[in-house]
Design a protein around this motif. Structure first.
Motif, PDB file in Angstrom:
ATOM      1  N   CYS A   1       0.849  -1.177   0.000  1.00  0.00           N
ATOM      2  CA  CYS A   1       0.000   0.000   0.000  1.00  0.00           C
ATOM      3  C   CYS A   1       0.892   1.237   0.000  1.00  0.00           C
ATOM      4  CB  CYS A   1      -0.869   0.053   1.254  1.00  0.00           C
ATOM      5  SG  CYS A   1      -1.989  -1.342   1.468  1.00  0.00           S
ATOM      6  N   TYR A   2       0.273   2.367  -0.314  1.00  0.00           N
ATOM      7  CA  TYR A   2       0.974   3.631  -0.133  1.00  0.00           C
ATOM      8  C   TYR A   2       0.826   4.033   1.325  1.00  0.00           C
ATOM      9  CZ  TYR A   2       1.103   3.981  -5.197  1.00  0.00           C
ATOM     10  OH  TYR A   2       1.327   3.741  -6.521  1.00  0.00           O
ATOM     11  N   GLN A   3       1.887   4.618   1.893  1.00  0.00           N
ATOM     12  CA  GLN A   3       1.822   5.028   3.286  1.00  0.00           C
ATOM     13  C   GLN A   3       2.418   6.410   3.469  1.00  0.00           C
ATOM     14  OE1 GLN A   3       2.603   2.134   6.471  1.00  0.00           O
ATOM     15  NE2 GLN A   3       4.218   3.491   7.157  1.00  0.00           N
TER      16      GLN A   3
ATOM     17  N   ASP B   1      -0.981  13.666  -2.834  1.00  0.00           N
ATOM     18  CA  ASP B   1      -1.656  12.461  -2.353  1.00  0.00           C
ATOM     19  C   ASP B   1      -0.707  11.256  -2.253  1.00  0.00           C
ATOM     20  OD1 ASP B   1      -1.442  11.508  -4.923  1.00  0.00           O
ATOM     21  OD2 ASP B   1      -3.557  10.987  -5.120  1.00  0.00           O
ATOM     22  N   CYS B   2       0.583  11.491  -2.292  1.00  0.00           N
ATOM     23  CA  CYS B   2       1.642  10.497  -2.045  1.00  0.00           C
ATOM     24  C   CYS B   2       1.427   9.169  -2.762  1.00  0.00           C
ATOM     25  CB  CYS B   2       1.899  10.293  -0.546  1.00  0.00           C
ATOM     26  SG  CYS B   2       0.552   9.652   0.453  1.00  0.00           S
ATOM     27  N   SER B   3       1.017   9.235  -4.038  1.00  0.00           N
ATOM     28  CA  SER B   3       0.844   7.998  -4.817  1.00  0.00           C
ATOM     29  C   SER B   3       2.058   7.763  -5.715  1.00  0.00           C
ATOM     30  CB  SER B   3      -0.405   8.103  -5.690  1.00  0.00           C
ATOM     31  OG  SER B   3      -1.529   8.282  -4.874  1.00  0.00           O
ATOM     32  N   THR B   4       3.236   7.888  -5.144  1.00  0.00           N
ATOM     33  CA  THR B   4       4.464   7.689  -5.922  1.00  0.00           C
ATOM     34  C   THR B   4       5.293   6.589  -5.272  1.00  0.00           C
ATOM     35  OG1 THR B   4       5.340   9.579  -4.704  1.00  0.00           O
ATOM     36  CG2 THR B   4       4.603  10.008  -6.956  1.00  0.00           C
ATOM     37  N   PRO B   5       6.205   5.982  -6.041  1.00  0.00           N
ATOM     38  CA  PRO B   5       6.908   4.781  -5.562  1.00  0.00           C
ATOM     39  C   PRO B   5       7.588   4.915  -4.206  1.00  0.00           C
ATOM     40  CG  PRO B   5       7.311   5.078  -7.902  1.00  0.00           C
ATOM     41  CD  PRO B   5       6.546   6.301  -7.447  1.00  0.00           C
ATOM     42  N   GLU B   6       8.088   6.113  -3.853  1.00  0.00           N
ATOM     43  CA  GLU B   6       8.820   6.189  -2.576  1.00  0.00           C
ATOM     44  C   GLU B   6       7.910   6.008  -1.356  1.00  0.00           C
ATOM     45  OE1 GLU B   6       8.475  10.683  -3.710  1.00  0.00           O
ATOM     46  OE2 GLU B   6       8.558   8.748  -4.745  1.00  0.00           O
ATOM     47  N   TYR B   7       6.604   6.038  -1.559  1.00  0.00           N
ATOM     48  CA  TYR B   7       5.680   5.858  -0.428  1.00  0.00           C
ATOM     49  C   TYR B   7       5.125   4.434  -0.329  1.00  0.00           C
ATOM     50  CZ  TYR B   7       5.779  10.933  -0.120  1.00  0.00           C
ATOM     51  OH  TYR B   7       6.180  12.239   0.011  1.00  0.00           O
ATOM     52  N   ILE B   8       5.625   3.521  -1.171  1.00  0.00           N
ATOM     53  CA  ILE B   8       5.102   2.146  -1.155  1.00  0.00           C
ATOM     54  C   ILE B   8       5.710   1.362   0.007  1.00  0.00           C
ATOM     55  CG2 ILE B   8       5.029  -0.049  -2.414  1.00  0.00           C
ATOM     56  CD1 ILE B   8       4.971   1.587  -5.025  1.00  0.00           C
ATOM     57  N   VAL B   9       4.861   0.688   0.766  1.00  0.00           N
ATOM     58  CA  VAL B   9       5.342  -0.178   1.852  1.00  0.00           C
ATOM     59  C   VAL B   9       4.737  -1.574   1.713  1.00  0.00           C
ATOM     60  CG1 VAL B   9       5.682   1.700   3.515  1.00  0.00           C
ATOM     61  CG2 VAL B   9       3.467   0.541   3.395  1.00  0.00           C
ATOM     62  N   ASN B  10       5.424  -2.562   2.261  1.00  0.00           N
ATOM     63  CA  ASN B  10       4.880  -3.919   2.332  1.00  0.00           C
ATOM     64  C   ASN B  10       4.077  -4.033   3.621  1.00  0.00           C
ATOM     65  OD1 ASN B  10       6.153  -4.948  -0.011  1.00  0.00           O
ATOM     66  ND2 ASN B  10       8.071  -5.117   1.127  1.00  0.00           N
ATOM     67  N   CYS B  11       2.854  -4.469   3.514  1.00  0.00           N
ATOM     68  CA  CYS B  11       2.014  -4.594   4.705  1.00  0.00           C
ATOM     69  C   CYS B  11       2.340  -5.886   5.454  1.00  0.00           C
ATOM     70  CB  CYS B  11       0.548  -4.589   4.288  1.00  0.00           C
ATOM     71  SG  CYS B  11       0.112  -3.092   3.383  1.00  0.00           S
ATOM     72  N   THR B  12       1.995  -5.920   6.723  1.00  0.00           N
ATOM     73  CA  THR B  12       2.236  -7.104   7.545  1.00  0.00           C
ATOM     74  C   THR B  12       1.445  -8.295   7.002  1.00  0.00           C
ATOM     75  OG1 THR B  12       2.449  -5.637   9.437  1.00  0.00           O
ATOM     76  CG2 THR B  12       2.233  -7.987   9.912  1.00  0.00           C
TER      77      THR B  12
ATOM     78  N   LYS C   1      -7.135   4.854   3.069  1.00  0.00           N
ATOM     79  CA  LYS C   1      -6.844   6.212   2.628  1.00  0.00           C
ATOM     80  C   LYS C   1      -7.759   7.171   3.359  1.00  0.00           C
ATOM     81  CE  LYS C   1      -7.905   7.708  -1.701  1.00  0.00           C
ATOM     82  NZ  LYS C   1      -7.653   8.008  -3.147  1.00  0.00           N
ATOM     83  N   GLU C   2      -7.165   8.208   3.960  1.00  0.00           N
ATOM     84  CA  GLU C   2      -7.951   9.250   4.603  1.00  0.00           C
ATOM     85  C   GLU C   2      -7.731  10.548   3.848  1.00  0.00           C
ATOM     86  OE1 GLU C   2      -7.721   9.564   9.012  1.00  0.00           O
ATOM     87  OE2 GLU C   2      -6.443   7.793   8.809  1.00  0.00           O
ATOM     88  N   VAL C   3      -8.826  11.233   3.571  1.00  0.00           N
ATOM     89  CA  VAL C   3      -8.748  12.531   2.917  1.00  0.00           C
ATOM     90  C   VAL C   3      -9.413  13.541   3.846  1.00  0.00           C
ATOM     91  CG1 VAL C   3      -9.337  13.859   0.850  1.00  0.00           C
ATOM     92  CG2 VAL C   3      -8.877  11.398   0.658  1.00  0.00           C
ATOM     93  N   LEU C   4      -8.624  14.511   4.292  1.00  0.00           N
ATOM     94  CA  LEU C   4      -9.132  15.508   5.235  1.00  0.00           C
ATOM     95  C   LEU C   4      -9.125  16.876   4.557  1.00  0.00           C
ATOM     96  CD1 LEU C   4      -6.747  13.569   6.777  1.00  0.00           C
ATOM     97  CD2 LEU C   4      -8.023  14.428   8.714  1.00  0.00           C
TER      98      LEU C   4
ATOM     99  N   GLY D   1      -3.860   4.479  -4.016  1.00  0.00           N
ATOM    100  CA  GLY D   1      -3.190   5.521  -4.793  1.00  0.00           C
ATOM    101  C   GLY D   1      -4.186   6.544  -5.298  1.00  0.00           C
ATOM    102  N   SER D   2      -3.776   7.334  -6.270  1.00  0.00           N
ATOM    103  CA  SER D   2      -4.683   8.365  -6.754  1.00  0.00           C
ATOM    104  C   SER D   2      -5.690   7.748  -7.704  1.00  0.00           C
ATOM    105  CB  SER D   2      -3.894   9.466  -7.473  1.00  0.00           C
ATOM    106  OG  SER D   2      -3.133   8.894  -8.513  1.00  0.00           O
ATOM    107  N   LYS D   3      -6.868   8.286  -7.667  1.00  0.00           N
ATOM    108  CA  LYS D   3      -7.937   7.805  -8.554  1.00  0.00           C
ATOM    109  C   LYS D   3      -8.256   8.896  -9.559  1.00  0.00           C
ATOM    110  CE  LYS D   3      -9.424   3.808  -6.791  1.00  0.00           C
ATOM    111  NZ  LYS D   3      -8.064   3.325  -6.598  1.00  0.00           N
ATOM    112  N   ARG D   4      -8.558   8.494 -10.756  1.00  0.00           N
ATOM    113  CA  ARG D   4      -9.048   9.464 -11.726  1.00  0.00           C
ATOM    114  C   ARG D   4     -10.398   9.984 -11.233  1.00  0.00           C
ATOM    115  NH1 ARG D   4      -5.717   6.628 -12.341  1.00  0.00           N
ATOM    116  NH2 ARG D   4      -6.858   4.821 -13.048  1.00  0.00           N
ATOM    117  N   LYS D   5     -10.676  11.223 -11.522  1.00  0.00           N
ATOM    118  CA  LYS D   5     -11.965  11.804 -11.102  1.00  0.00           C
ATOM    119  C   LYS D   5     -13.117  11.073 -11.798  1.00  0.00           C
ATOM    120  CE  LYS D   5     -10.803  15.623  -8.647  1.00  0.00           C
ATOM    121  NZ  LYS D   5      -9.675  14.940  -7.988  1.00  0.00           N
ATOM    122  N   ARG D   6     -14.035  10.590 -10.998  1.00  0.00           N
ATOM    123  CA  ARG D   6     -15.203   9.880 -11.535  1.00  0.00           C
ATOM    124  C   ARG D   6     -16.450  10.487 -10.946  1.00  0.00           C
ATOM    125  NH1 ARG D   6     -12.979   4.358 -10.254  1.00  0.00           N
ATOM    126  NH2 ARG D   6     -14.111   4.843  -8.374  1.00  0.00           N
TER     127      ARG D   6
END
Length: 139
Positions: free
Chosen positions: A24-26, A34-45, A54-57, A105-110
């Motif tokens: 996931c992105y973290q 929105d940090c949807s780039t490779p440097e934010y990718i982590v392996n989940c437990t 994903k939280e959007v505030l 990650g980022s979603k296209r506007k729908r």
């Protein structure tokens, strides 16, 4: 030509004890990014964090993003608890959960789906989760 998706992954994990791991992105409180780039990718437990959250505030200074791995139970409870605060206006908080790799990650506007379809989307992972619990051998 048969396609195997989340359901299949859960079933195979339940049957052959294979580790189910997603990425996931973290990020914490990213502003305007929105940090949807490779440097934010982590392996989940493995087998614990089976979803991406994903939280959007919406704050006075703009939109903040917070992303992480999550367990399906915790994420679904959080997202349904915050549903009433997800207005898109100032101080809005939206939490979403999904169970495929890098799905936060980022979603296209729908166009915004109707209430009926969004409820369906919220409940589907819960059904998968309960099904997986049923299939797992009890200790």
């Amino acid at each position: 030509g048969w396609r195997c998706d989340a359901m299949c992954g859960l079933l195979s994990a339940a049957f052959d004890g294979n580790a189910l791991q997603i990425q996931c992105y973290q990020c914490e409180e990213m502003k305007h990014n929105d940090c949807s780039t490779p440097e934010y990718i982590v392996n989940c437990t493995v087998n614990v964090q089976d979803m991406c959250q994903k939280e959007v505030l919406v704050k006075p200074d703009g939109i903040h993003y917070r992303k992480s791995c999550a367990s399906s139970g915790a994420c679904l409870i959080a997202s349904s608890g915050y549903q009433q605060f997800c207005t898109g206006r100032l101080n809005s908080v939206c939490i979403s959960c999904c169970n495929t790799p890098l799905c936060n990650g980022s979603k296209r506007k729908r166009p915004v789906p109707s209430a009926a379809t969004s409820n369906l989307q919220t409940n589907q992972p819960l059904i998968l989760f309960l099904l997986a619990l049923k299939l797992l051998p009890l200790p």
